[in-house]
Design a protein around this motif. Structure first.
Motif: not given
Length: 465
Positions: A95-121
């Motif tokens: 969870v990144d405080q400005p409003g995003r969730v990033w997914l890291h799995d066994d392929t590495g860090l995914r390039p796009d946010p798993y979830l982006d609610i920046t416009d609601q924060v």
């Protein structure tokens, strides 16, 4: 799975977490892929059959030296990491405080946010304690796709115009296998008017009983007084959301049944249920409340039936408590085990309910462990660092390259051992949060900044130096 609940570490400290306004590019991360054998949470490792440890004594802790293995980097302000059992620990959600969730799995860090609610924060800038603050997955996420988020929204209907923002707890239903999801399915469960911008807590966790536990700060400001802070029974300090149970939900830990609706009595306005054994059911007060007397409970975690909460203190003491149902942890009558702004103070409420002593505390200055804002962690249940087995590992926001650890003792407060971190990997010295995977191994979120800007945030795995 209801059972007797022994306790729960609570730490009270000062101002909390650095915020960092705006994510400047996507974080980066490599592949980990290691696995370890799962251990059983809630049991004491290497015990002699009577619960008494026979190895891994505190003297061993004092000789331990750890390092951070950087798993992913480039975050703005990573304030939480959820590692659900649904994927056997192979997916780590930061969870990144400005409003995003990033997914890291066994392929590495995914390039796009798993979830982006920046416009609601709320918009964050400089140092800020608001933002996207908590994430947890339903125990049956692999089947139902339900996850729960906690964030600071701009003032909503019902929040006074002179208040800072609105506390929001919401549920999303998503495809469990997806690597990116939207908030289109959001169902708001709870909104709480927040009078000040600070003391927002934000941690979420499911207990072994299947209920959702939610940490709620006292509403901000200092001393638990001022705008939005109601009168309580303790006259030595004006205000007191931490000691109030009838006017608002601030300064407490909530316990909700998110698998039902209607509260206790079938109230159609309640989008969640209330466990019938919550301590205030049938009494004067809010049914949702499980424990009270908290200032800014920053991070909570379970170890078996034990619930650990770090509650940031005001100006002198940080503390950790083992919390029981209905427990009152003292704020703003006490800070840690010490009277707050008074030479003497009561040890119980007018109704005879005790103010519970912390199991851990440390000062803001002086010899030995010290700091400015406690960061709650987890009991270590992994196999890679056997010396840590059964120890609660935590930190201070300004950790300066060290961690703390403690094991249960008969008397309170328990002894705290400082553990140096010889290699910070690519991360900074400011610890923001911890995570634990299904095998019991620990992760640490850090930042090189006290402001919400830049990309110095990292997710690290704890290793032996």
């Amino acid at each position: 799975m209801n059972g007797s609940r022994r306790g729960f570490l609570t730490a009270t400290g000062t101002v909390l977490l650095g915020g960092l306004a705006g994510c400047m590019g996507a974080p980066t991360g490599g592949q980990t892929g290691e696995t370890t054998t799962e251990t059983t949470a809630g049991t004491t490792a290497d015990d002699g059959g009577d619960g008494t440890e026979t190895s891994g004594r505190d003297s061993d802790l004092a000789s331990l030296e750890l390092r951070y293995e950087t798993v992913a980097s480039g975050f703005t302000s990573p304030v939480d990491v959820a590692i659900p059992e649904a994927f056997d620990g192979s997916r780590r959600f930061v969870v990144d405080q400005p409003g995003r969730v990033w997914l890291h799995d066994d392929t590495g860090l995914r390039p796009d946010p798993y979830l982006d609610i920046t416009d609601q924060v709320v918009e964050l800038r400089g140092y800020d304690e608001r933002g996207f603050l908590g994430l947890t997955f339903h125990p049956e996420f692999a089947d139902n796709g339900r996850l729960f988020v906690r964030y600071s929204a701009p003032r909503r209907s019902g929040t006074p115009s002179n208040y800072s923002h609105t506390f929001v707890l919401s549920e999303l239903t998503v495809d469990p296998e997806a690597t990116t999801v939207s908030a289109d399915s959001e169902r708001t469960l709870l909104e709480i008017p927040q009078p000040q911008a600070n003391h927002n807590a934000g941690a979420l966790a499911f207990g072994p009983d299947g209920y959702l536990y939610v940490a709620v700060g006292d509403g901000g400001n200092a001393n638990d007084e001022g705008r939005g802070h109601v009168d309580d029974w303790y006259d030595a300090v004006t205000g007191g959301n931490g000691q109030d149970v009838t006017e608002n939900l601030l300064g407490s830990v909530l316990r909700l049944d998110v698998d039902s609706r209607g509260g206790v009595s079938g109230d159609e306005d309640k989008p969640y249920g209330i466990p019938e054994d919550n301590p205030l059911v049938g009494r004067d007060g809010y049914d949702e409340q499980y424990a009270l007397g908290l200032r800014n409970p920053w991070r909570l975690s379970f170890d078996g039936e034990d619930l650990y909460v770090a509650d940031v203190g005001q100006g002198m003491w940080e503390e950790v408590n083992l919390v029981e149902a209905g427990g009152n942890y003292g704020w703003n009558v006490r800070e840690g085990a010490h009277c707050f702004r008074a030479g003497e103070c009561p040890t119980e409420t007018p109704g005879g309910e005790p103010l519970v002593d912390p199991v851990l505390e440390y000062p803001h200055s002086g010899g030995g462990p010290s700091g400015v804002a406690v960061i709650g962690g987890y009991v270590y249940r992994g196999e890679e660092i056997p010396t840590l087995s059964g120890a609660y590992v935590f930190a201070d926001w300004q950790s300066q390259g060290r961690l703390f650890a403690a094991r249960p003792q008969e008397s309170r407060p328990w002894d705290i051992v400082e553990i140096p971190v010889s290699d910070l990997g690519g991360g900074g010295e400011n610890v923001l949060a911890f995570g634990r995977d299904p095998t019991g191994e620990l992760y640490v979120c850090t930042s090189g900044s006290t402001r919400i800007s830049g990309t110095t945030g990292t997710l690290n795995r704890l290793r032996v130096a």
